[in-house]
Design a protein around this motif. Structure first.
Motif, PDB file in Angstrom:
ATOM      1  N   ALA A 122      -5.461  26.207 -23.495  1.00  0.00           N
ATOM      2  CA  ALA A 122      -4.270  26.756 -22.844  1.00  0.00           C
ATOM      3  C   ALA A 122      -4.725  27.706 -21.746  1.00  0.00           C
ATOM      4  O   ALA A 122      -5.704  28.440 -21.908  1.00  0.00           O
ATOM      5  N   ASP A 143      -3.081  30.482 -18.751  1.00  0.00           N
ATOM      6  CA  ASP A 143      -1.921  31.216 -18.251  1.00  0.00           C
ATOM      7  C   ASP A 143      -2.186  31.731 -16.842  1.00  0.00           C
ATOM      8  O   ASP A 143      -3.316  32.108 -16.503  1.00  0.00           O
ATOM      9  N   VAL A 180       4.397  35.634 -17.245  1.00  0.00           N
ATOM     10  CA  VAL A 180       3.248  34.745 -17.458  1.00  0.00           C
ATOM     11  C   VAL A 180       3.733  33.303 -17.463  1.00  0.00           C
ATOM     12  O   VAL A 180       4.690  32.943 -18.155  1.00  0.00           O
ATOM     13  N   ARG A 215       2.587  29.528 -18.299  1.00  0.00           N
ATOM     14  CA  ARG A 215       1.584  28.748 -19.030  1.00  0.00           C
ATOM     15  C   ARG A 215       1.374  27.415 -18.308  1.00  0.00           C
ATOM     16  O   ARG A 215       2.217  26.516 -18.354  1.00  0.00           O
ATOM     17  N   GLU A 249      -1.142  23.697 -22.021  1.00  0.00           N
ATOM     18  CA  GLU A 249      -0.811  23.972 -23.408  1.00  0.00           C
ATOM     19  C   GLU A 249      -1.372  22.881 -24.303  1.00  0.00           C
ATOM     20  O   GLU A 249      -1.091  21.690 -24.117  1.00  0.00           O
ATOM     21  N   ALA A 279      -6.683  30.996 -22.015  1.00  0.00           N
ATOM     22  CA  ALA A 279      -5.880  31.893 -22.843  1.00  0.00           C
ATOM     23  C   ALA A 279      -6.051  31.566 -24.319  1.00  0.00           C
ATOM     24  O   ALA A 279      -6.049  32.455 -25.176  1.00  0.00           O
ATOM     25  N   GLU A 280      -6.212  30.274 -24.607  1.00  0.00           N
ATOM     26  CA  GLU A 280      -6.424  29.803 -25.975  1.00  0.00           C
ATOM     27  C   GLU A 280      -7.314  28.562 -25.916  1.00  0.00           C
ATOM     28  O   GLU A 280      -7.495  27.939 -24.871  1.00  0.00           O
ATOM     29  N   ARG A 308       0.881  19.433 -20.314  1.00  0.00           N
ATOM     30  CA  ARG A 308       0.616  18.831 -21.621  1.00  0.00           C
ATOM     31  C   ARG A 308       0.174  17.375 -21.465  1.00  0.00           C
ATOM     32  O   ARG A 308       0.584  16.697 -20.516  1.00  0.00           O
TER      33      ARG A 308
END
Length: 277
Positions: A12, A14, A22, A24, A27, A63-64, A226
């Motif tokens: 992910a 951002d 923010v 995204r 994701e 971010a992830e 996505r």
């Protein structure tokens, strides 16, 4: 089965917007690239495909999720370690002219990364000759400036620079979209030829399914950050299952004007169906 060279796991990303909001951009994105394989990332502008390449190159933070290269986590690699990683991961950008220093000769452009990483001047000059030969440019090209070449020739120079350090993975960010169709075909053939002779892997970012079909082993389709479809290139580019991928396929131009009109109508029908759904 060969272990993946590159693994992207639930990535992910951002971006900060106005008023500290923010956005995204990516994701839950997961895919892998094996040695000697080409994975095509396809989607329209704003789909997030270029952001994936930038995250892999360390140009935007994750971010992830996790990015691993040859089993090593590179998600949050420090700048010093990132420079060392550039020997294995290189990039070819969309516009070959802006990516080449206009004041440097081709020899200086190609030898610069070699000298910086410790090659002797003599060995670097010899390597430049090998690189020019590999991308099918004449030996006297080394003494000329980028502005003296056509767009396709400049992209060959950019590819040669990316190959200089013998990388294992090249991120190709829309590398043929600025070229005419005939030149595109020649450059795509060159990418394939280089891969067959060196075993380099490509992450091929594009909006064009026909380009993906020409070079990729597998395809990842992105929509609004996505993954909506993925699989073998021959299947995804011929019989896509997701409505968005089908619309991308219908957007590709064909030589027959009657068939082109039919595809345009089919694309509009698919878009209306999605709006109703």
């Amino acid at each position: 089965m060969t272990a993946p060279l590159l693994t992207v796991d639930r990535l992910a990303v951002d971006y900060s917007g106005k008023g500290r909001r923010v956005f995204r951009a990516l994701e839950d994105v997961s895919f892998s690239v094996r040695p000697g394989e080409t994975v095509g990332l396809v989607g329209e502008s704003g789909s997030g495909k270029t952001t994936i390449g930038r995250a892999i190159l360390g140009l935007v933070p994750a971010a992830e999720g996790r990015i691993a290269f040859d089993g090593r986590d590179i998600t949050h690699t420090r700048r010093r370690d990132r420079r060392a990683l550039s020997k294995d991961i290189q990039v070819v950008f969309q516009d070959p002219y802006t990516s080449l220093n206009p004041s440097m000769t081709v020899e200086a452009i190609l030898s610069e990364p070699l000298v910086v990483t410790g090659w002797t001047r003599r060995d670097a000059v010899a390597r430049v000759g090998e690189l020019l030969d590999r991308v099918h440019l004449p030996a006297d090209a080394r003494n000329r400036l980028p502005r003296e070449f056509s767009g396709g020739q400049r992209q060959r120079i950019a590819i040669a620079r990316a190959m200089a350090l013998k990388p294992r993975l090249i991120v190709c960010d829309e590398p043929v979209s600025a070229l005419d169709l005939t030149t595109q075909a020649h450059i795509l053939d060159l990418f394939t030829e280089i891969q067959e002779s060196t075993g380099v892997a490509y992450l091929f970012v594009t909006h064009d399914l026909s380009v993906v079909r020409a070079v990729s082993h597998s395809v990842v389709v992105l929509y609004r950050g996505r993954i909506v479809e993925s699989g073998r290139a021959d299947r995804v580019t011929s019989t896509p299952s997701h409505g968005y991928t089908q619309r991308l396929f219908m957007s590709a131009p064909v030589a027959d004007p009657v068939r082109q009109r039919e595809r345009r109508n089919e694309r509009r029908h698919l878009a209306r169906q999605e709006e109703v759904a």
